[in-house]
Design an enzyme around this catalytic site. Structure first.
Site, PDB file in Angstrom:
ATOM      1  N   HIS A 168     -39.879  -3.060 -19.020  1.00  0.00           N
ATOM      2  CA  HIS A 168     -38.787  -3.821 -18.428  1.00  0.00           C
ATOM      3  C   HIS A 168     -38.517  -3.363 -16.989  1.00  0.00           C
ATOM      4  O   HIS A 168     -38.436  -2.168 -16.698  1.00  0.00           O
ATOM      5  CB  HIS A 168     -37.542  -3.600 -19.288  1.00  0.00           C
ATOM      6  N   GLU A 211     -42.002  -5.480 -23.247  1.00  0.00           N
ATOM      7  CA  GLU A 211     -40.543  -5.556 -23.222  1.00  0.00           C
ATOM      8  C   GLU A 211     -40.063  -6.630 -24.187  1.00  0.00           C
ATOM      9  O   GLU A 211     -40.705  -7.668 -24.374  1.00  0.00           O
ATOM     10  CB  GLU A 211     -40.012  -5.814 -21.823  1.00  0.00           C
ATOM     11  N   SER A 260     -33.269  -8.223 -14.665  1.00  0.00           N
ATOM     12  CA  SER A 260     -32.691  -8.174 -16.002  1.00  0.00           C
ATOM     13  C   SER A 260     -31.487  -9.100 -16.115  1.00  0.00           C
ATOM     14  O   SER A 260     -31.601 -10.302 -15.879  1.00  0.00           O
ATOM     15  CB  SER A 260     -32.342  -6.719 -16.337  1.00  0.00           C
TER      16      SER A 260
END
Length: 264
Positions: free
Chosen positions: A229, A199, A105
């Site tokens: 995600h 996502e 991320s």
């Protein structure tokens, strides 16, 4: 049976880190890892499970970086810490070709920003980088930001916007070290980019792969359908997560030089 894991806190160049070793893993091949959390949350300790899973698949040591977090430490504290940790790892005697980068991320975006900074400063480039659901565009201009909002169980555009404000304040979200999608990507090492189709950051991954390919970077994009995600973090529940981690481990192993003698 899972391999035994040892996680030891320490520091690299004054930056706190957690060093993760698994039984049978090579300690002279290092993945410098950056946790997620929107630049405002998370820690190396909180990501130790995913880091140790990656260590098992890559067969090497993971050094997870506890970079400074916003809003107390806004941009550019995080990329400064990332680059500082890499410099310190080099200074400790680990050659660049025995170092890879990885992250999840925001941490994947930070890994890419560090790579761009290394290239700009003429530092030796690491062997490769594996990026899980990378957040690389803080302008939030990808079509999936709205197009995948109904499918994403983890992230919302509103929540990400709050993290952008925490991290940048009134700063430019298109700055290449904040949004490395817009950085110079030429001369980067081989990249593996993984994302799920469910996502809102899907377009960050696909646009990154396209821009890297246009810059003649050796890039592999893997989009797994129907998963959210950082689905790699659910590898113990999702077969797709386990398969993605196995692919990431194989990618990292393949880009370390073969048959390296141990470091003294």
């Amino acid at each position: 049976m899972a391999q035994a894991v040892e996680a030891v806190p320490g520091a690299l160049g004054g930056v706190p880190v957690v060093t993760v070793d698994v039984a049978g893993g090579r300690r002279d091949r290092v993945v410098l890892y950056f946790h997620g959390g929107g630049y405002a949350m998370g820690s190396a300790a909180a990501s130790a499970g995913l880091a140790s899973d990656l260590a098992r698949h890559a067969g090497c040591r993971i050094v997870s970086v506890d970079y400074r977090l916003a809003p107390e430490h806004p941009f550019p504290a995080a990329p400064h810490d990332a680059l500082g940790a890499y410099r310190a790892l080099l200074d400790s005697g680990v050659p660049a070709d025995r170092i890879a980068l990885a992250g999840e991320s925001a941490g994947a975006g930070l890994a890419l920003a560090a790579l761009a900074a290394m290239a700009a400063e003429g530092l030796p480039r690491p062997a490769s980088a594996a990026l899980f659901s990378p957040w690389v565009d803080l302008t939030m201009s990808g079509a999936s930001m709205t197009g995948k909002a109904a499918a994403d169980p983890a992230l919302t555009p509103r929540a990400l916007h709050r993290r952008v404000v925490d991290y940048l304040g009134a700063g430019d979200p298109a700055h290449p070290l904040a949004s490395p999608l817009f950085a110079g990507l030429a001369s980067l090492p081989p990249l593996l980019v993984q994302a799920g189709s469910h996502e809102i950051l899907l377009d960050d991954a696909t646009r990154l792969a396209a821009r890297a390919a246009a810059a003649d970077v050796d890039v592999t994009l893997q989009v797994t359908p129907g998963v959210p995600h950082v689905f790699q973090g659910f590898a113990h529940l999702l077969d797709e997560g386990a398969a993605a981690l196995a692919a990431a481990g194989a990618f990292l192993r393949a880009h370390f030089p073969a048959d390296l003698p141990p470091l003294l």
